[in-house]
Design a protein around this motif. Structure first.
Motif, PDB file in Angstrom:
ATOM      1  N   ALA A   1       0.830  -1.208   0.000  1.00 34.23           N
ATOM      2  CA  ALA A   1       0.000   0.000   0.000  1.00 34.23           C
ATOM      3  C   ALA A   1       0.861   1.254   0.000  1.00 34.23           C
ATOM      4  O   ALA A   1       0.572   2.215  -0.717  1.00 34.23           O
ATOM      5  CB  ALA A   1      -0.928  -0.007   1.209  1.00 34.23           C
ATOM      6  N   LEU A   2       1.915   1.257   0.799  1.00 33.59           N
ATOM      7  CA  LEU A   2       2.795   2.426   0.874  1.00 33.59           C
ATOM      8  C   LEU A   2       3.446   2.734  -0.468  1.00 33.59           C
ATOM      9  O   LEU A   2       3.649   3.902  -0.805  1.00 33.59           O
ATOM     10  CB  LEU A   2       3.862   2.218   1.950  1.00 33.59           C
ATOM     11  CG  LEU A   2       3.365   2.331   3.391  1.00 33.59           C
ATOM     12  CD1 LEU A   2       4.358   1.697   4.350  1.00 33.59           C
ATOM     13  CD2 LEU A   2       3.101   3.784   3.749  1.00 33.59           C
TER      14      LEU A   2
ATOM     15  N   THR B   1       2.165   2.627  -3.301  1.00 37.25           N
ATOM     16  CA  THR B   1       1.223   3.288  -4.209  1.00 37.25           C
ATOM     17  C   THR B   1       0.845   4.694  -3.739  1.00 37.25           C
ATOM     18  O   THR B   1       0.116   5.391  -4.422  1.00 37.25           O
ATOM     19  CB  THR B   1      -0.071   2.464  -4.354  1.00 37.25           C
ATOM     20  OG1 THR B   1      -0.772   2.467  -3.107  1.00 37.25           O
ATOM     21  CG2 THR B   1       0.231   1.034  -4.774  1.00 37.25           C
ATOM     22  N   MET B   2       1.366   5.094  -2.567  1.00 35.78           N
ATOM     23  CA  MET B   2       0.985   6.368  -1.985  1.00 35.78           C
ATOM     24  C   MET B   2       1.951   7.481  -2.382  1.00 35.78           C
ATOM     25  O   MET B   2       3.077   7.224  -2.769  1.00 35.78           O
ATOM     26  CB  MET B   2       0.912   6.225  -0.460  1.00 35.78           C
ATOM     27  CG  MET B   2      -0.157   5.247  -0.019  1.00 35.78           C
ATOM     28  SD  MET B   2      -0.119   4.867   1.751  1.00 35.78           S
ATOM     29  CE  MET B   2      -0.486   6.453   2.460  1.00 35.78           C
ATOM     30  N   LYS B   3       1.470   8.716  -2.257  1.00 35.58           N
ATOM     31  CA  LYS B   3       2.271   9.899  -2.600  1.00 35.58           C
ATOM     32  C   LYS B   3       3.020  10.408  -1.369  1.00 35.58           C
ATOM     33  O   LYS B   3       2.609  10.169  -0.233  1.00 35.58           O
ATOM     34  CB  LYS B   3       1.360  11.004  -3.135  1.00 35.58           C
ATOM     35  CG  LYS B   3       0.672  10.629  -4.417  1.00 35.58           C
ATOM     36  CD  LYS B   3      -0.258  11.718  -4.867  1.00 35.58           C
ATOM     37  CE  LYS B   3      -0.996  11.275  -6.120  1.00 35.58           C
ATOM     38  NZ  LYS B   3      -2.036  12.221  -6.517  1.00 35.58           N
TER      39      LYS B   3
ATOM     40  N   GLU C   1       1.585  11.465   2.313  1.00 33.34           N
ATOM     41  CA  GLU C   1       0.412  10.721   2.743  1.00 33.34           C
ATOM     42  C   GLU C   1       0.766   9.815   3.921  1.00 33.34           C
ATOM     43  O   GLU C   1       1.906   9.380   4.066  1.00 33.34           O
ATOM     44  CB  GLU C   1      -0.160   9.882   1.599  1.00 33.34           C
ATOM     45  CG  GLU C   1      -0.779  10.721   0.507  1.00 33.34           C
ATOM     46  CD  GLU C   1      -1.454   9.888  -0.566  1.00 33.34           C
ATOM     47  OE1 GLU C   1      -2.585  10.242  -0.934  1.00 33.34           O
ATOM     48  OE2 GLU C   1      -0.860   8.893  -1.026  1.00 33.34           O
TER      49      GLU C   1
ATOM     50  N   LEU D   1      -0.366   6.367   6.184  1.00 27.81           N
ATOM     51  CA  LEU D   1      -1.109   5.107   6.230  1.00 27.81           C
ATOM     52  C   LEU D   1      -1.324   4.716   7.678  1.00 27.81           C
ATOM     53  O   LEU D   1      -0.391   4.722   8.485  1.00 27.81           O
ATOM     54  CB  LEU D   1      -0.314   4.000   5.524  1.00 27.81           C
ATOM     55  CG  LEU D   1      -0.943   2.606   5.541  1.00 27.81           C
ATOM     56  CD1 LEU D   1      -2.243   2.588   4.727  1.00 27.81           C
ATOM     57  CD2 LEU D   1       0.033   1.581   4.993  1.00 27.81           C
TER      58      LEU D   1
ATOM     59  N   LYS E   1       4.274   7.493   7.451  1.00 31.48           N
ATOM     60  CA  LYS E   1       4.253   8.558   6.446  1.00 31.48           C
ATOM     61  C   LYS E   1       5.221   8.247   5.320  1.00 31.48           C
ATOM     62  O   LYS E   1       6.353   7.801   5.556  1.00 31.48           O
ATOM     63  CB  LYS E   1       4.653   9.878   7.114  1.00 31.48           C
ATOM     64  CG  LYS E   1       4.578  11.072   6.227  1.00 31.48           C
ATOM     65  CD  LYS E   1       4.896  12.318   7.019  1.00 31.48           C
ATOM     66  CE  LYS E   1       4.765  13.562   6.182  1.00 31.48           C
ATOM     67  NZ  LYS E   1       5.050  14.768   6.989  1.00 31.48           N
TER      68      LYS E   1
END
Length: 59
Positions: free
Chosen positions: A6-7, A9-11, A14, A16, A56
């Motif tokens: 998941a991390l 794919t994050m900007k 952001e 989690l 983060k």
């Protein structure tokens, strides 16, 4: 660890939230997050059997 997927794919910037109930995660989640270049922004928070982590994306 699904959180690492998941991390990825994050900007940047952001955060989690991870909720775990395994006592081993208290140590392993922060270690893996830092090892892969993420920032643990609070100490793990325990609420009953659940442990909350906030990670983060920094780069």
């Amino acid at each position: 660890m699904y959180a690492l997927d998941a991390l990825k794919t994050m900007k940047v910037g952001e955060v989690l939230q991870i909720i775990a109930d395994c006592p081993q995660s208290f140590q392993s989640v922060p270690e893996e997050a830092v090892k892969h270049g993420y920032e643990l922004i609070t100490d793990p928070v325990k609420d009953g059997q659940d442990i909350y982590f906030y990670i983060k994306v920094i780069a």
